[in-house]
Design a protein around this motif. Structure first.
Motif, PDB file in Angstrom:
ATOM      1  N   TYR A 144      41.183  32.889  24.935  1.00  0.00           N
ATOM      2  CA  TYR A 144      42.227  32.976  25.372  1.00  0.00           C
ATOM      3  C   TYR A 144      43.204  33.347  24.300  1.00  0.00           C
ATOM      4  O   TYR A 144      44.222  34.259  24.525  1.00  0.00           O
ATOM      5  CB  TYR A 144      42.800  31.693  26.087  1.00  0.00           C
ATOM      6  N   LYS A 145      43.034  32.443  23.304  1.00  0.00           N
ATOM      7  CA  LYS A 145      44.036  32.875  22.041  1.00  0.00           C
ATOM      8  C   LYS A 145      43.934  34.475  21.568  1.00  0.00           C
ATOM      9  O   LYS A 145      44.839  35.217  21.093  1.00  0.00           O
ATOM     10  CB  LYS A 145      43.871  31.944  20.842  1.00  0.00           C
ATOM     11  N   LYS A 146      42.707  34.773  21.608  1.00  0.00           N
ATOM     12  CA  LYS A 146      42.367  36.482  21.081  1.00  0.00           C
ATOM     13  C   LYS A 146      43.134  37.190  21.989  1.00  0.00           C
ATOM     14  O   LYS A 146      43.668  38.217  21.501  1.00  0.00           O
ATOM     15  CB  LYS A 146      40.886  36.337  21.170  1.00  0.00           C
ATOM     16  N   MET A 147      43.278  36.839  23.337  1.00  0.00           N
ATOM     17  CA  MET A 147      44.000  37.514  24.125  1.00  0.00           C
ATOM     18  C   MET A 147      45.501  37.348  24.244  1.00  0.00           C
ATOM     19  O   MET A 147      46.453  38.100  24.924  1.00  0.00           O
ATOM     20  CB  MET A 147      43.309  37.553  25.348  1.00  0.00           C
ATOM     21  N   GLY A 148      45.964  36.740  23.396  1.00  0.00           N
ATOM     22  CA  GLY A 148      47.573  36.210  23.531  1.00  0.00           C
ATOM     23  C   GLY A 148      47.868  35.600  24.472  1.00  0.00           C
ATOM     24  O   GLY A 148      49.192  35.518  24.886  1.00  0.00           O
ATOM     25  N   ASP A 151      52.334  29.289  20.749  1.00  0.00           N
ATOM     26  CA  ASP A 151      51.061  29.042  21.440  1.00  0.00           C
ATOM     27  C   ASP A 151      51.042  27.648  22.019  1.00  0.00           C
ATOM     28  O   ASP A 151      51.218  26.500  21.428  1.00  0.00           O
ATOM     29  CB  ASP A 151      49.903  29.178  20.465  1.00  0.00           C
ATOM     30  N   HIS A 152      50.530  27.512  23.352  1.00  0.00           N
ATOM     31  CA  HIS A 152      50.117  26.293  23.786  1.00  0.00           C
ATOM     32  C   HIS A 152      48.886  25.985  24.285  1.00  0.00           C
ATOM     33  O   HIS A 152      47.770  26.989  23.945  1.00  0.00           O
ATOM     34  CB  HIS A 152      50.840  25.866  24.929  1.00  0.00           C
ATOM     35  N   HIS A 153      48.225  24.946  25.156  1.00  0.00           N
ATOM     36  CA  HIS A 153      46.865  24.801  25.461  1.00  0.00           C
ATOM     37  C   HIS A 153      46.297  25.519  26.485  1.00  0.00           C
ATOM     38  O   HIS A 153      45.199  26.022  26.509  1.00  0.00           O
ATOM     39  CB  HIS A 153      46.715  23.084  25.601  1.00  0.00           C
ATOM     40  N   ILE A 169      53.760  47.042  23.468  1.00  0.00           N
ATOM     41  CA  ILE A 169      53.030  48.180  23.589  1.00  0.00           C
ATOM     42  C   ILE A 169      51.528  47.785  23.534  1.00  0.00           C
ATOM     43  O   ILE A 169      50.825  48.425  24.585  1.00  0.00           O
ATOM     44  CB  ILE A 169      53.158  49.196  22.556  1.00  0.00           C
ATOM     45  N   LYS A 170      51.160  46.738  22.923  1.00  0.00           N
ATOM     46  CA  LYS A 170      49.562  46.257  23.168  1.00  0.00           C
ATOM     47  C   LYS A 170      49.275  45.595  24.518  1.00  0.00           C
ATOM     48  O   LYS A 170      48.182  46.353  24.959  1.00  0.00           O
ATOM     49  CB  LYS A 170      49.339  45.040  22.244  1.00  0.00           C
ATOM     50  N   GLU A 171      50.146  45.008  25.260  1.00  0.00           N
ATOM     51  CA  GLU A 171      50.200  44.587  26.533  1.00  0.00           C
ATOM     52  C   GLU A 171      49.869  45.760  27.755  1.00  0.00           C
ATOM     53  O   GLU A 171      49.248  45.548  28.817  1.00  0.00           O
ATOM     54  CB  GLU A 171      51.143  43.491  26.953  1.00  0.00           C
ATOM     55  N   GLN A 172      50.798  46.817  27.254  1.00  0.00           N
ATOM     56  CA  GLN A 172      50.818  48.072  28.078  1.00  0.00           C
ATOM     57  C   GLN A 172      49.283  48.522  28.344  1.00  0.00           C
ATOM     58  O   GLN A 172      48.738  48.795  29.318  1.00  0.00           O
ATOM     59  CB  GLN A 172      51.543  49.038  27.770  1.00  0.00           C
ATOM     60  N   ILE A 173      48.299  48.556  27.142  1.00  0.00           N
ATOM     61  CA  ILE A 173      47.363  49.139  27.180  1.00  0.00           C
ATOM     62  C   ILE A 173      46.355  48.093  28.018  1.00  0.00           C
ATOM     63  O   ILE A 173      45.370  48.480  28.433  1.00  0.00           O
ATOM     64  CB  ILE A 173      46.672  49.004  25.662  1.00  0.00           C
TER      65      ILE A 173
END
Length: 510
Positions: free
Chosen positions: A352-356, A365-367, A236-240
């Motif tokens: 980048y991590k903040k945006m998943g 999680d990766h580099h 759902i978050k990504e839909q936004i």
């Protein structure tokens, strides 16, 4: 050329320009692209990975020279056509110039910019969803039954491109049944269109039947390895985020089809949106599967907002809605595209991590973002494979066997020595040429700290060496090893045939 058409032309030109400049030249193609391009050499009515439409475009690209320019051209074209259909939908809904510009901006500066940089079925999938909804709006507006046939043909081509469009159908049918538009189900043209669509997809259905429905195996494997890691809240978050710059416009569109009097006849689009999204969520689909759902609601929202912002103090909000997609594009430009070096991304992981974006399909999680890591190391792999292949005296009797379709496809695309690498993975399972009696083996293996390939395979050959490894530490294929085995002591072809049959049996039994 009218003012409207000139502006539309400007948007389309800008669309193409952006698609070509948003990828840094230090990145290669993405792993899926190599597989799709190889399908041009194995035309069929179906594949283990995707339906056949992508192979048709791959064949056109091959005829045009197989250059990166043409590989990037087609997804950009599908994105431009999606923008064009949204524009035409706004015109159909009697939207003014402001509505047209607002709608075009929301489509242009969205996740489609990233989607349309990759040569995958997804860009054409979004185009088919948008076109289908456009033809449905045309029919509801005019009640001319020719639009039902256009919708049927569009659905069929969408199905032959990516089975994902079935979700559109599953969400739309209950929405139609609950609306006044259910009368369409009483029209003979509706059933003729269904029959026409079925005829068009029948060759692919027959291919699936003849090959024991590999789509079932593919979906089971996908569910076990990738969809199991899908979090419904993250979905759902990504839909936004997909259309963040046009979010208010999409919400306005959903409100408008439900409450705006001029759009009363289009109310089924609200229920269709809800049902389709719920089905995606229920099946734990990947977030990007639903992208095709949104562009048409941008059209509804742009027309609605252009009307309600016409009077009083609300007029001053017009430039605000124009600026929103532009302002959201700025951070999107900085993180959503492979336009920064891998070194830069690794040095600035926080944004980048903040945006998943550092979360891969394995749930870790990766580099680098997964797609970015999938665009590195391929030229290196092909170059090293070519060098080793060139050292062998009997090259025609050498088989290059890879662990995955990305390795095989990349070697085939970049090879200067005419290598035709294969794999027991994906469509390559059906592309082995066993008419050649193989004597040598170049084995490309994914990195494994406990890799015992040399120990296990060398007894079957007179010589065995490690020829090289992928050294690009940012590549997903980092550590992939190339083994060279020469002068076989066994019948390689017989062994290959056994393994091919074992893999095919797994697909059948699943």
């Amino acid at each position: 050329m009218s003012k409207r058409n000139l502006i539309l032309f400007g948007f389309i030109v800008l669309k193409f320009i952006l698609q070509y400049i948003l990828i840094s030249p230090e990145y290669d193609l993405q792993r899926d692209e190599y597989l799709h391009l190889d399908q041009a050499h194995h035309l069929a009515w179906g594949y283990l990975s995707v339906p056949p439409v992508t192979s048709w475009f791959s064949y056109i690209i091959y005829l045009l020279g197989n250059s990166v320019f043409w590989i990037k051209f087609f997804p950009a074209l599908f994105g431009a056509l999606t923008l064009l259909i949204v524009w035409k939908t706004i015109e159909l809904l009697k939207g003014n110039l402001y509505a047209l510009i607002l709608g075009a901006l929301c489509v242009l500066f969205s996740c489609l910019l990233r989607l349309n940089t990759l040569y995958q079925p997804n860009s054409f999938d979004v185009l088919c969803w948008t076109a289908f909804y456009y033809f449905l709006i045309q029919y509801i507006t005019s009640e001319n039954t020719k639009w039902i046939y256009f919708a049927g043909i569009t659905f069929a081509f969408g199905f032959l491109n990516k089975y994902n469009i079935v979700f559109l159908f599953l969400g739309l049918i209950p929405a139609i049944l609950l609306s006044k538009q259910r009368k369409i189900l009483a029209k003979k043209e509706f059933y003729f269109a269904l029959i026409l669509g079925l005829i068009l997809i029948l060759p692919n259905l027959y291919w699936q039947y003849s090959n024991h429905f590999p789509i079932v195996h593919h979906m089971k494997e996908l569910a076990e390895t990738q969809l199991v890691n899908v979090d419904r809240v993250d979905f759902i978050k990504e839909q936004i985020l997909f259309f963040i710059g046009g979010l208010l416009v999409i919400l306005a569109g959903l409100y408008a089809v439900l409450f705006y009097q001029p759009f009363k006849k289009y109310q089924l689009f609200f229920a269709a949106f809800i049902f389709t999204l719920l089905i995606f969520i229920y099946f734990k689909a990947k977030a990007y599967y639903a992208i095709g759902l949104y562009p048409i609601y941008i059209a509804f929202g742009a027309v609605f907002l252009s009307e309600i912002l016409n009077n009083g103090w609300k007029r001053f909000l017009k430039p605000v809605f124009i600026l929103i997609p532009l302002l959201f594009f700025i951070p999107m430009y900085n993180i959503a595209f492979p336009n920064k070096s891998p070194e830069y991304i690794v040095a600035h992981p926080e944004k980048y991590k903040k945006m998943g974006m550092l979360r891969w399909e394995d749930g870790k999680d990766h580099h680098l973002p997964q797609d970015f890591a999938d665009m590195l190391g391929w030229k290196e792999l092909a170059r090293k494979s070519d060098s080793l292949y060139a050292l062998l005296p009997n090259q025609k009797e050498t088989i290059v066997l890879c662990d995955n379709y990305g390795q095989a496809g990349a070697i085939n695309f970049y090879s200067k020595k005419g290598i035709k690498a294969v794999s027991f993975n994906a469509d390559y399972l059906n592309w082995f040429d066993l008419s050649i009696q193989y004597k040598n083996l170049i084995r490309v293996k994914e990195y494994d700290k406990n890799n015992e390939e040399l120990k296990e395979t060398s007894p079957y050959f007179e010589t065995a060496v490690i020829g090289g490894q992928i050294k690009n530490q940012y590549a997903r294929e980092y550590g992939t090893t190339i083994f060279v085995f020469t002068k076989a002591k066994i019948d390689i072809n017989k062994r290959l045939e056994q393994e091919i049959n074992e893999e095919k049996n797994k697909i059948i039994n699943d």
